[in-house]
Design an enzyme around this catalytic site. Sequence first.
Site: not given
Length: 489
Positions: A146, A79
Amino acid sequence: MDMTLTELKKHPVFHYFAELSSIPRGSGNEKGVSDYLLDFATKRNLNVIQDEALNIIIKKEATEGYEHVPAIILQGHMDMVCEKNKGTVHNFDTDPLELQIKGDMLYANGTTLGADNGIAVAYALALLDASDISHPPLEVVITTEEETTMKGALEVSPEHFSGEIFINLDSEEEGKLLVSSAGGITAAQGLPIQRDSLPEHTNVFHVQIGGLFGGHSGMSIHKGRGNANKLLGRLLNGLSEEFDFNLSSISGGLKSNAIPREAEAVIHVPAAHATRVPEVAAAWEVTFKKELRTSDPKVKITVEKVDDLPERVYSDETTRCVIHSLMLIPNGVQSMSQEIAELTESSTNLGVVSSTASTITFISEIRSSVKSLKEQILKQNEVIARVTGSSFTTQADYPEWPYRKDSKVQKLFEEVYEERYGKRPEIVAIHAGLECGIFAEKLPHIDAISLGPDMFDVHTPEEHLSIPSTIRTWEYLVSALIEMKAYYN
């Protein structure tokens, strides 16, 4: 460096980085990129797992002669933080990034680049796809969310791994080997909104703080950059000391782990004091420019009169509690390490102020390499919530990554670096939340290290990646993997 994107994509790392950049992958929107990674592994007949959190784990057998070396866990996250310049037309849910080369740097046009941490994924894919690179057994794990909650790393099962060596590829400075990181937690205060009727003879103003540089709330918190939410709180408090007013909306920042660059509010002022609003705001702008003359010299306060009048505004009590919350919630560096020079030990960032019809929410990202200090800052926020009558919740509590003095993988990477470049790499701890801490807690036997190429202005639309540093770091990583045959006898 004079190179086109087409030429750059001929390098395997940039080939895969470009492919990733074509797939929307903001935190929480990773299904597409997770499926892409699943398909990548399936097409190459590699052992692959896609778990319920959409984490991807890909395994590749050792090349000949490396079967005796402990398996390597290579780790990064899929991400990215989605930020764009005001006026940039881009939908992060659907649109690919528009890559641009400027000199020897790679940018995205008006948006974050996603080199944090797409470059780790690109390194891993290039390695998994290669047939001419010698290496030990590989266990590649690419996690989700994350940048927000670390949900992927928190939910990944340790049963999937046999590796003893852990290499995280989520660092942002070439020549530095990371050996420790801070733990963190996200705290949210929810202030209930009470409303009153719009007072008579009221003028309405939209006030905005902007022009700030922002940055990563861990990597840049020590630079003294302005926090738009905190500055807005000071401005509103200053206005409240001159005359009474009511708020009807307030917002600032987009991500808890990004120092907010903009914040805004709509205020309702008695007509008799209307001329004072721009005067007071101008005085505060002078103050902010003086305070932030080095870190944020372009800070700006904008005041615009608004013609549309809402039917109801925040009550006097709610308005006071908003201002008190903005003034009292701690922000910035809270303590410095006494053991490692210039290392921020504890900090907190009031990253987001948002509202719904019923609640105003203040979200802070708290970090510390000392668990008890993290808990102290958290408790301070909880007490402030209690005083203002706000709810208090937490999420994404993740552990610190402790330093390991006897690290064999650190010694290997130091020696390979010195052999390649004639000098030792810098061994550092960072004030940011790396997933290494979570994996070290799940897999206490692992010997971990983190590295990466030079990246700049991460989490901002000015994010850029050094092309030559990316290539050098790739070659350094490959060299270290090759050396493991002799190093782990």
